[in-house]
Design a protein around this motif. Sequence first.
Motif, PDB file in Angstrom:
ATOM      1  N   VAL A 147      11.995   3.011   6.470  1.00 46.40           N
ATOM      2  CA  VAL A 147      12.921   4.037   6.958  1.00 46.40           C
ATOM      3  C   VAL A 147      13.113   5.111   5.887  1.00 46.40           C
ATOM      4  CG1 VAL A 147      15.294   4.490   7.700  1.00 46.40           C
ATOM      5  CG2 VAL A 147      14.081   2.476   8.551  1.00 46.40           C
ATOM      6  N   TRP A 148      13.289   4.671   4.639  1.00 43.46           N
ATOM      7  CA  TRP A 148      13.396   5.626   3.531  1.00 43.46           C
ATOM      8  C   TRP A 148      12.124   6.455   3.419  1.00 43.46           C
ATOM      9  CZ3 TRP A 148      16.780   7.403  -0.146  1.00 43.46           C
ATOM     10  CH2 TRP A 148      18.053   6.853  -0.122  1.00 43.46           C
ATOM     11  N   GLY A 149      10.969   5.817   3.660  1.00 41.41           N
ATOM     12  CA  GLY A 149       9.702   6.525   3.599  1.00 41.41           C
ATOM     13  C   GLY A 149       9.597   7.619   4.638  1.00 41.41           C
ATOM     14  N   ILE A 150      10.102   7.355   5.824  1.00 42.00           N
ATOM     15  CA  ILE A 150      10.091   8.369   6.883  1.00 42.00           C
ATOM     16  C   ILE A 150      10.965   9.553   6.476  1.00 42.00           C
ATOM     17  CG2 ILE A 150      10.810   8.829   9.260  1.00 42.00           C
ATOM     18  CD1 ILE A 150       9.936   5.871   9.849  1.00 42.00           C
ATOM     19  N   VAL A 151      12.139   9.252   5.955  1.00 46.28           N
ATOM     20  CA  VAL A 151      13.036  10.317   5.479  1.00 46.28           C
ATOM     21  C   VAL A 151      12.374  11.089   4.336  1.00 46.28           C
ATOM     22  CG1 VAL A 151      15.261  10.783   4.361  1.00 46.28           C
ATOM     23  CG2 VAL A 151      15.127   9.113   6.222  1.00 46.28           C
ATOM     24  N   THR A 152      11.765  10.364   3.415  1.00 43.50           N
ATOM     25  CA  THR A 152      11.088  10.994   2.277  1.00 43.50           C
ATOM     26  C   THR A 152       9.990  11.926   2.744  1.00 43.50           C
ATOM     27  OG1 THR A 152      11.576   9.142   0.818  1.00 43.50           O
ATOM     28  CG2 THR A 152       9.718  10.538   0.207  1.00 43.50           C
ATOM     29  N   SER A 153       9.184  11.476   3.698  1.00 44.12           N
ATOM     30  CA  SER A 153       8.084  12.304   4.196  1.00 44.12           C
ATOM     31  C   SER A 153       8.588  13.600   4.823  1.00 44.12           C
ATOM     32  CB  SER A 153       7.263  11.520   5.221  1.00 44.12           C
ATOM     33  OG  SER A 153       6.668  10.404   4.617  1.00 44.12           O
ATOM     34  N   CYS A 154       9.776  13.552   5.385  1.00 44.27           N
ATOM     35  CA  CYS A 154      10.339  14.750   6.027  1.00 44.27           C
ATOM     36  C   CYS A 154      11.011  15.695   5.027  1.00 44.27           C
ATOM     37  CB  CYS A 154      11.342  14.340   7.094  1.00 44.27           C
ATOM     38  SG  CYS A 154      10.582  13.477   8.488  1.00 44.27           S
ATOM     39  N   LEU A 155      11.479  15.169   3.905  1.00 41.78           N
ATOM     40  CA  LEU A 155      12.247  15.994   2.964  1.00 41.78           C
ATOM     41  C   LEU A 155      11.571  16.230   1.613  1.00 41.78           C
ATOM     42  CD1 LEU A 155      15.823  14.498   3.498  1.00 41.78           C
ATOM     43  CD2 LEU A 155      14.877  16.604   4.469  1.00 41.78           C
ATOM     44  N   ALA A 156      10.421  15.624   1.385  1.00 42.10           N
ATOM     45  CA  ALA A 156       9.801  15.663   0.054  1.00 42.10           C
ATOM     46  C   ALA A 156       9.264  17.027  -0.339  1.00 42.10           C
ATOM     47  CB  ALA A 156       8.689  14.623  -0.029  1.00 42.10           C
ATOM     48  N   TRP A 157       9.222  17.971   0.573  1.00 35.30           N
ATOM     49  CA  TRP A 157       8.756  19.307   0.238  1.00 35.30           C
ATOM     50  C   TRP A 157       9.779  20.057  -0.609  1.00 35.30           C
ATOM     51  CZ3 TRP A 157      11.888  23.158   2.020  1.00 35.30           C
ATOM     52  CH2 TRP A 157      12.780  22.814   3.041  1.00 35.30           C
ATOM     53  N   ILE A 158      11.002  19.554  -0.689  1.00 32.96           N
ATOM     54  CA  ILE A 158      12.051  20.193  -1.476  1.00 32.96           C
ATOM     55  C   ILE A 158      11.883  19.807  -2.946  1.00 32.96           C
ATOM     56  CG2 ILE A 158      14.539  20.403  -1.842  1.00 32.96           C
ATOM     57  CD1 ILE A 158      14.872  19.628   1.138  1.00 32.96           C
ATOM     58  N   PHE A 159      11.794  20.798  -3.805  1.00 34.92           N
ATOM     59  CA  PHE A 159      11.566  20.597  -5.231  1.00 34.92           C
ATOM     60  C   PHE A 159      12.592  19.642  -5.841  1.00 34.92           C
ATOM     61  CE2 PHE A 159      12.032  22.035  -9.702  1.00 34.92           C
ATOM     62  CZ  PHE A 159      10.766  21.700 -10.130  1.00 34.92           C
ATOM     63  N   LEU A 160      12.169  18.719  -6.638  1.00 34.25           N
ATOM     64  CA  LEU A 160      12.928  17.663  -7.325  1.00 34.25           C
ATOM     65  C   LEU A 160      13.467  16.591  -6.375  1.00 34.25           C
ATOM     66  CD1 LEU A 160      14.843  19.532 -10.170  1.00 34.25           C
ATOM     67  CD2 LEU A 160      12.745  18.210 -10.335  1.00 34.25           C
ATOM     68  N   VAL A 212       0.830  -1.206   0.000  1.00 34.21           N
ATOM     69  CA  VAL A 212       0.000   0.000   0.000  1.00 34.21           C
ATOM     70  C   VAL A 212       0.865   1.257   0.000  1.00 34.21           C
ATOM     71  CG1 VAL A 212      -1.651   1.346   1.375  1.00 34.21           C
ATOM     72  CG2 VAL A 212      -1.989  -1.109   1.067  1.00 34.21           C
ATOM     73  N   THR A 213       1.828   1.320   0.925  1.00 35.53           N
ATOM     74  CA  THR A 213       2.666   2.517   0.994  1.00 35.53           C
ATOM     75  C   THR A 213       3.548   2.650  -0.248  1.00 35.53           C
ATOM     76  OG1 THR A 213       4.293   1.321   2.356  1.00 35.53           O
ATOM     77  CG2 THR A 213       2.687   2.696   3.524  1.00 35.53           C
ATOM     78  N   GLY A 214       3.994   1.524  -0.797  1.00 33.10           N
ATOM     79  CA  GLY A 214       4.772   1.574  -2.039  1.00 33.10           C
ATOM     80  C   GLY A 214       3.945   2.138  -3.187  1.00 33.10           C
ATOM     81  N   GLY A 215       2.692   1.704  -3.270  1.00 33.26           N
ATOM     82  CA  GLY A 215       1.803   2.224  -4.314  1.00 33.26           C
ATOM     83  C   GLY A 215       1.537   3.708  -4.156  1.00 33.26           C
ATOM     84  N   LEU A 216       1.324   4.137  -2.917  1.00 34.25           N
ATOM     85  CA  LEU A 216       1.103   5.567  -2.670  1.00 34.25           C
ATOM     86  C   LEU A 216       2.351   6.383  -2.991  1.00 34.25           C
ATOM     87  CD1 LEU A 216      -0.966   5.327   0.630  1.00 34.25           C
ATOM     88  CD2 LEU A 216      -1.798   6.046  -1.624  1.00 34.25           C
ATOM     89  N   GLU A 217       3.514   5.854  -2.634  1.00 29.46           N
ATOM     90  CA  GLU A 217       4.763   6.550  -2.955  1.00 29.46           C
ATOM     91  C   GLU A 217       4.958   6.643  -4.467  1.00 29.46           C
ATOM     92  OE1 GLU A 217       6.852   8.275  -1.253  1.00 29.46           O
ATOM     93  OE2 GLU A 217       6.304   7.742   0.790  1.00 29.46           O
ATOM     94  N   ALA A 218       4.659   5.557  -5.165  1.00 29.44           N
ATOM     95  CA  ALA A 218       4.783   5.569  -6.630  1.00 29.44           C
ATOM     96  C   ALA A 218       3.827   6.604  -7.229  1.00 29.44           C
ATOM     97  CB  ALA A 218       4.496   4.183  -7.198  1.00 29.44           C
ATOM     98  N   PHE A 219       2.618   6.700  -6.669  1.00 29.45           N
ATOM     99  CA  PHE A 219       1.660   7.693  -7.148  1.00 29.45           C
ATOM    100  C   PHE A 219       2.178   9.110  -6.912  1.00 29.45           C
ATOM    101  CE2 PHE A 219      -2.076  10.405  -6.518  1.00 29.45           C
ATOM    102  CZ  PHE A 219      -2.667  10.256  -7.762  1.00 29.45           C
ATOM    103  N   LEU A 220       2.740   9.347  -5.731  1.00 28.77           N
ATOM    104  CA  LEU A 220       3.287  10.682  -5.439  1.00 28.77           C
ATOM    105  C   LEU A 220       4.533  10.992  -6.263  1.00 28.77           C
ATOM    106  CD1 LEU A 220       2.805  10.850  -1.562  1.00 28.77           C
ATOM    107  CD2 LEU A 220       1.477  12.035  -3.330  1.00 28.77           C
ATOM    108  N   ALA A 221       5.175   9.966  -6.823  1.00 23.94           N
ATOM    109  CA  ALA A 221       6.371  10.171  -7.646  1.00 23.94           C
ATOM    110  C   ALA A 221       6.031  10.557  -9.083  1.00 23.94           C
ATOM    111  CB  ALA A 221       7.231   8.906  -7.644  1.00 23.94           C
ATOM    112  N   ILE A 222       4.755  10.533  -9.449  1.00 23.47           N
ATOM    113  CA  ILE A 222       4.376  10.922 -10.807  1.00 23.47           C
ATOM    114  C   ILE A 222       4.631  12.427 -10.965  1.00 23.47           C
ATOM    115  CG2 ILE A 222       2.475  11.140 -12.461  1.00 23.47           C
ATOM    116  CD1 ILE A 222       1.184   8.707 -11.046  1.00 23.47           C
TER     117      ILE A 222
END
Length: 103
Positions: free
Chosen positions: A61-74, A10-20
């Motif tokens: 663990v990568w997801g937690i890091v991603t959630s904290c840093l994903a606001w940065i463009f690219l 589920v979280t992998g699918g959501l991450e893939a969706f947010l990566a579009i």
Amino acid sequence: MKSSTALKWVTGGLEAFLAIPILGGSIVIGFGYAPLGIMLILHIVTLLFSIREGQKFHGSVWGIVTSCLAWIFLLGWLLHTITAILLFIDAFSSGKNEREFVS
């Protein structure tokens, strides 16, 4: 299927969706960055289930890091992509191990 494996899919699918490109960023910005907070909670829950069930938890663990840093463009796009791939690999290998024990 273990709970941690289902949560990884589920979280992998959501991450893939947010990566579009453009679409994922538009959703995150449009909802006031709330999707990143929701994903942070989901990754923490997945991490706890993975640890409890003795499964791999690198993707969480990568997801937690991603959630904290994903606001940065690219950087957000890159992290969402990497996290989705790692979660799918973890989920696939967890499911594979479960099938080996059943046989």
